[in-house]
Design an enzyme around this catalytic site. Structure first.
Site, PDB file in Angstrom:
ATOM      1  N   ASP A   6      76.268  66.497  95.553  1.00  0.00           N
ATOM      2  CA  ASP A   6      76.035  65.199  94.922  1.00  0.00           C
ATOM      3  C   ASP A   6      77.175  64.278  95.324  1.00  0.00           C
ATOM      4  OD1 ASP A   6      74.880  63.213  93.222  1.00  0.00           O
ATOM      5  OD2 ASP A   6      76.392  63.673  91.712  1.00  0.00           O
ATOM      6  N   SER A   7      76.951  62.981  95.105  1.00  0.00           N
ATOM      7  CA  SER A   7      78.006  62.023  95.419  1.00  0.00           C
ATOM      8  C   SER A   7      79.199  62.187  94.475  1.00  0.00           C
ATOM      9  CB  SER A   7      77.451  60.598  95.307  1.00  0.00           C
ATOM     10  OG  SER A   7      76.924  60.395  94.021  1.00  0.00           O
ATOM     11  N   CYS A  69      71.642  64.707  94.732  1.00  0.00           N
ATOM     12  CA  CYS A  69      71.814  63.254  94.647  1.00  0.00           C
ATOM     13  C   CYS A  69      70.518  62.548  95.030  1.00  0.00           C
ATOM     14  CB  CYS A  69      72.922  62.851  95.607  1.00  0.00           C
ATOM     15  SG  CYS A  69      73.261  61.100  95.637  1.00  0.00           S
ATOM     16  N   GLU A 152      80.631  58.137  85.486  1.00  0.00           N
ATOM     17  CA  GLU A 152      81.784  58.690  86.220  1.00  0.00           C
ATOM     18  C   GLU A 152      83.074  58.492  85.420  1.00  0.00           C
ATOM     19  OE1 GLU A 152      82.238  59.954  89.678  1.00  0.00           O
ATOM     20  OE2 GLU A 152      80.096  60.331  89.663  1.00  0.00           O
ATOM     21  N   CYS A 182      68.404  59.079  89.082  1.00  0.00           N
ATOM     22  CA  CYS A 182      69.808  59.183  89.469  1.00  0.00           C
ATOM     23  C   CYS A 182      70.421  60.335  88.689  1.00  0.00           C
ATOM     24  CB  CYS A 182      70.519  57.870  89.141  1.00  0.00           C
ATOM     25  SG  CYS A 182      72.296  57.919  89.341  1.00  0.00           S
ATOM     26  N   HIS A 184      73.133  60.895  87.476  1.00  0.00           N
ATOM     27  CA  HIS A 184      74.061  60.605  86.374  1.00  0.00           C
ATOM     28  C   HIS A 184      73.356  60.231  85.077  1.00  0.00           C
ATOM     29  CE1 HIS A 184      76.579  60.592  89.839  1.00  0.00           C
ATOM     30  NE2 HIS A 184      77.653  60.185  89.200  1.00  0.00           N
TER      31      HIS A 184
HETATM   32  N1  DGL Z   1      74.307  60.687  92.646  1.00  0.00           N
HETATM   33  C1  DGL Z   1      73.757  59.372  92.794  1.00  0.00           C
HETATM   34  C2  DGL Z   1      72.251  59.448  92.688  1.00  0.00           C
HETATM   35  O1  DGL Z   1      71.695  60.386  92.152  1.00  0.00           O
HETATM   36  C3  DGL Z   1      74.251  58.397  91.773  1.00  0.00           C
HETATM   37  C4  DGL Z   1      75.662  57.986  91.871  1.00  0.00           C
HETATM   38  C5  DGL Z   1      76.032  57.234  93.091  1.00  0.00           C
HETATM   39  O2  DGL Z   1      75.665  56.064  93.272  1.00  0.00           O
HETATM   40  O3  DGL Z   1      76.740  57.839  93.874  1.00  0.00           O
HETATM   41  O4  DGL Z   1      71.602  58.551  93.127  1.00  0.00           O
END
Ligand code: DGL
Length: 282
Positions: A6-7, A69, A152, A182, A184
């Protein structure tokens, strides 16, 4: 070892479900937290980061990589599959978008709202995938770029989170089902709940699909001992601190993967130095 990517640490919401569904598997999670959020970035940067992340996970012995992600799944999954999981490769790369679209279509009575990052919305991938399953479903998308940074920062229980969610739901308008597009956003579930639409988090369904997939393709990941390990770019202490709340347990040591010159550094960097640092050579 199954690799999850994930990011940042929002994808721990996916890891948690995968661990519950597959308790005997060894899982390694890489969060690119030093370069998050990805959601406002251009496509080419995301492709580049995603390649680096997959190479990092494959380098750690993962034959199966799950892109948790949404942003990466929506813009780069096909590319990653072509590049790393083509014919003859012993690696497979799976993503979150098809399970997300399927769970939204199962839940809806006709109108799905998708909240996601700006890049996910711009990709139209959720609209495309939902319409492949049922062209009659209406889909309204909205970028909610403030939400991932709020999570975050660990502020999901604050007034700021409530106001931001209110505003995005108002702008989305009347939908019967809200797809959290997303990683998050499930952390904001308390803020989304009770507002009218059925809230869909793709992660539990993704975990179910993964169990079935592994039954059909056991060669990609043999059962292990249920070991969890973690790496991240950015600050590993912050990652462990914020991440533990979402895992419901303390994280074991989080391994730092430093980014130098735009690339993830393979191997172990020294412990983060304090104060002035002079690099060797000229
Ligand atoms: N992990 C990203 C997603 O699921 C969200 C957070 C980001 O923008 O990095 O889209």
């Amino acid at each position: 070892v199954i690799g999850l990517y994930d990011s940042g640490f929002g994808g721990l919401t996916v890891l948690r479900r995968v661990r519950d569904a597959l308790p005997d598997r060894d899982l390694h999670y890489f969060g690119d937290s030093g370069r998050a959020p990805y959601g406002g970035r251009d496509v080419h940067t995301i492709l580049d980061f995603a390649e680096q992340a997959v190479e990092h996970l494959v380098g750690r012995g993962c034959r199966l990589v799950v892109v948790a992600c949404n942003t990466v799944s929506c813009v780069a999954l096909r590319h990653l599959q072509h590049r790393y999981a083509g014919p003859g490769s012993d690696v497979r790369v799976l993503g979150v978008t098809i399970p997300g679209a399927e769970s939204a279509v199962r839940a809806t009575r006709g109108h799905v709202g998708v909240l996601a990052t700006a890049r996910t919305v711009a990709s139209h991938t959720y609209v495309t995938e939902i319409h492949k399953l049922d062209p009659s479903v209406r889909v309204t998308q909205l970028a909610a770029p403030l939400l991932a940074p709020i999570v975050e920062e660990g502020w999901e229980d604050t007034e700021i989170a409530r106001l931001a969610v209110d505003r995005y739901l108002d702008a989305l308008g009347p939908v019967d089902t809200l797809l959290l597009g997303c990683t998050h956003y499930p952390l904001l579930m308390d803020q989304f709940a009770g507002r009218g639409p059925t809230v869909v988090d793709p992660a539990p369904y993704l975990a179910e699909r993964l169990v079935e997939w592994l039954e059909r393709h056991p060669q990609f990941d043999p059962p292990g001992t249920g070991a969890l390990s973690f790496s991240c770019s950015g600050d590993p202490e912050r990652f462990a601190r914020l991440g533990s709340r979402f895992l419901g347990a303390a994280l074991p040591e989080v391994h730092l993967v430093a980014e130098v010159g735009g690339r993830l550094l393979p191997g172990d960097p020294d412990a983060a130095p304090v104060g002035q640092v002079v690099r060797g050579g000229r």
